[in-house]
Design an enzyme around this catalytic site. Structure first.
Site, PDB file in Angstrom:
ATOM      1  N   CYS A 136       0.840  -1.195   0.000  1.00  0.00           N
ATOM      2  CA  CYS A 136       0.000   0.000   0.000  1.00  0.00           C
ATOM      3  C   CYS A 136       0.877   1.248   0.000  1.00  0.00           C
ATOM      4  CB  CYS A 136      -0.912  -0.008   1.229  1.00  0.00           C
ATOM      5  SG  CYS A 136      -1.855   1.503   1.437  1.00  0.00           S
ATOM      6  N   CYS A 139      -0.211   4.159   2.289  1.00  0.00           N
ATOM      7  CA  CYS A 139      -0.007   3.878   3.711  1.00  0.00           C
ATOM      8  C   CYS A 139       1.434   4.177   4.121  1.00  0.00           C
ATOM      9  CB  CYS A 139      -0.264   2.406   4.029  1.00  0.00           C
ATOM     10  SG  CYS A 139      -1.919   1.854   3.681  1.00  0.00           S
ATOM     11  N   ASP A 140       2.383   3.773   3.286  1.00  0.00           N
ATOM     12  CA  ASP A 140       3.773   3.675   3.748  1.00  0.00           C
ATOM     13  C   ASP A 140       4.762   4.585   3.035  1.00  0.00           C
ATOM     14  OD1 ASP A 140       2.884   1.727   5.493  1.00  0.00           O
ATOM     15  OD2 ASP A 140       3.261   0.100   4.093  1.00  0.00           O
TER      16      ASP A 140
END
Ligand SMILES: Cc1cc2nc3c(=O)[nH]c(=O)nc-3n(C[C@H](O)[C@H](O)[C@H](O)COP(=O)(O)OP(=O)(O)OC[C@H]3O[C@@H](n4cnc5c(N)ncnc54)[C@H](O)[C@@H]3O)c2cc1C
Lengths: 410, 106
Positions: A136, A139-140
């Site tokens: 993701c 997300c990261d």
């Protein structure tokens, strides 16, 4: 624990479930959507969302989903947090239970659990998840500012996510199994990627291993043409190699293909009566937001029709005090049309003792099928909710009359 | 929940005997945002068993990487300055976090 009833229960609040919720609640059905996470599904994990008609560049995945959520709520759909653990679709009310034990009973269920990223099963992949291995980008990405990452995959999602990463990282190296210049991604995305100076390319290559002590340090790449292995230093590995359906909890309850995708027809009907499937979780050609939303709309309309038909049949046939003669006819069967006046005469002569209900077999194939009725005309007699007599092709009025009298006599 | 950052992480997490739970999160991480109410409910329930902290990785990137956290959501438990347990990504579910607290809490 608490039990809740509703007309339509939707499992999953991705684009498919949210579109279904909009249509169902707008049709004045009481509608509950269960999702284990934040409503929006996979779309929440992607920034670039430029192929949903009417929303050009500038629209992000999370923003589009916020609009889907608001729109569904506008017509009264309720979105509830809950992780569906078990289902039971056999009864007239379908039962859905969450991990925490909350129970929902619904007249129709739309399953829209979507899909999740596929993992590769590489050595190091599992151990280093959240330690540099990610599925993701939104997300990261922040962790990798000024760092070097590797991206595995070369379809639209992989290339678009890599381009998003280049806003943060020092470099994103795409590991591509094809010959130089060839990507699975569509031309417009490919051309943009080739112009991006932060994107690097490893052609004819696959990743064999992800290495690192506690956090990702490097990947081992194999050139499939030369079989040569090289170790490439990297701080992060992003994997975008397609998805797998999240349908484990549906196994044994609806038909699926070998890979776990639910089989549904053009009306999104699954193998279970009153259970529909929409979105990425079903067998289909194109898995995108627009097709997920389209599935949701179809499933909701089909579910609405199902609920009304079932309700009608219950009221008119199953819940009646008197015996009911159901005439299954069809506009395409001349014999059945010719026979209807005789059927009406028989019912009239027994008014107060026998009710007549006429059902077009093609418009209501499900009810007909449930009682094993495939041809018109077929007369089916019900007493106190039970099928007691079935007469196929009764072309003789007196024969039918005597069956009717037998049923009335008990 | 106590907000920890690069200034107070040492004092609030590493220097205490523990146990201390740290929720590594960021506003951009949707699964983390979804988890917030659940972790807060756990903080209500187990506040006396374990110290609850949260750390926004956006402002504390180096600290997070130093703690070998490179993915979100990550929920870790520290004792005596050492990370003793950790859940990340899909494993960071409410049920798993609760089980981890029961195992490592006072
Ligand atoms: C990185 C990436 C980029 C993409 N880019 C694009 C793009 O640019 N354009 C485009 O059109 N499409 C794109 N897609 C595809 C698109 O996201 C999907 O086709 C779409 O989200 C499918 O919608 P869905 O509603 O079927 O499922 P999902 O979006 O997967 O939603 C399913 C929902 O169900 C919930 N759920 C699952 N199981 C349960 C359960 N047991 N109990 C409760 N809730 C449950 C999940 O939490 C989730 O919220 C992309 C996908 C990815 C991964």
């Amino acid at each position: 624990m608490a039990v809740r009833e509703c007309d339509v229960l939707i499992i999953g609040a991705g684009p498919a479930g949210l579109a279904a919720a909009l249509y169902a609640s707008r049709a004045k059905l009481s509608t509950v959507v269960l999702d284990k996470g934040t409503p929006g599904g996979q779309v929440r994990t992607t920034w670039s969302m430029e192929n949903y008609p009417g929303f050009a560049r500038g629209m992000t995945g999370p923003e589009l989903m916020d609009r889907f959520v608001d729109h569904a709520k506008e017509f009264g759909a309720e979105i509830v947090r809950g992780d569906v653990a078990t289902v039971s679709f056999g009864g007239e009310l379908k039962i859905v239970t969450t991990q925490k034990g909350e129970e929902y009973r619904a007249r129709a269920v739309i399953v829209a659990p979507g899909a999740e990223p596929r993992t590769l099963g590489l050595p190091g992949e599992r151990e280093l998840r959240g330690k540099g291995v990610s599925y993701c980008a939104t997300c990261d990405a922040d962790f990798f500012e000024e760092l070097d990452v590797v991206v595995i995959g070369n379809g639209d999602a992989a290339v678009e996510e890599a381009m998003y990463l280049t806003k943060f990282v020092n470099s994103a190296t795409m590991i591509v199994v094809h010959d130089e210049g060839i990507l699975d991604a569509t031309a417009i995305i490919r051309d943009r990627a080739f112009k991006n100076p932060k994107m690097k390319w490893a052609w004819n290559s696959v990743v064999e291993e992800i290495r690192g002590d506690g956090i990702v340090e490097s990947v081992v790449i194999k050139n499939i043409k030369t079989n040569e292995r090289t170790e490439l230093e990297a701080n992060g590995v992003f994997v975008f190699v397609g998805t797998v359906p999240k349908t484990d909890f549906l196994k044994g309850h609806v038909d699926m293909d070998k890979r776990g995708y639910v089989i549904a027809n053009e009306l999104m009907e699954t193998s279970a009566d009153g259970v529909y499937c929409a979105g990425d979780a079903r067998v289909k050609y194109l898995r995108q937001v627009i097709t997920a939303a389209a599935d949701g709309a179809i499933a909701a309309v089909a579910a609405e029709k199902y609920i009304h038909e079932e309700e009608g049949f219950r009221e008119m046939v199953l819940d009646r005090e008197n015996p009911v003669m159901v005439a299954f006819w069809s506009p395409t069967s001349q014999v059945s049309l010719d026979f209807l006046p005789a059927v009406e005469r028989i019912a009239e002569q027994r008014a107060g003792k026998l009710n007549l209900v006429k059902i077009d077999i093609y418009k209501n194939q499900r009810v007909a099928g449930r009682y094993g009725i495939t041809e018109a005309p077929t007369m089916a007699f019900f007493r106190k909710g039970q099928l007691v007599e079935k007469v196929c092709w009764p072309t003789n009025e007196s024969e039918l009359a005597s069956v009717a009298d037998k049923v009335i006599g008990g | 929940m106590l907000e920890v950052n690069k200034e107070n992480f040492e004092a609030e997490v590493l220097a205490v005997p523990g146990p201390v739970l740290v929720d590594f999160w960021s506003t951009k991480c949707e699964p983390c945002v979804a988890l917030v109410p659940e972790v807060e409910a756990l903080a209500e329930k187990y506040g006396d068993k374990i110290k609850f902290c949260k750390l926004n990785v956006l402002e504390n990137r180096r600290l997070s990487i130093g703690q070998k956290v490179l993915g979100l959501p990550t929920i870790a438990i520290y004792k005596g300055g050492e990370k003793v347990a950790e859940l990340t990504k899909d494993d960071a579910t409410c049920a798993n976090i609760e089980a981890m607290i029961k195992e490592h809490g006072r």
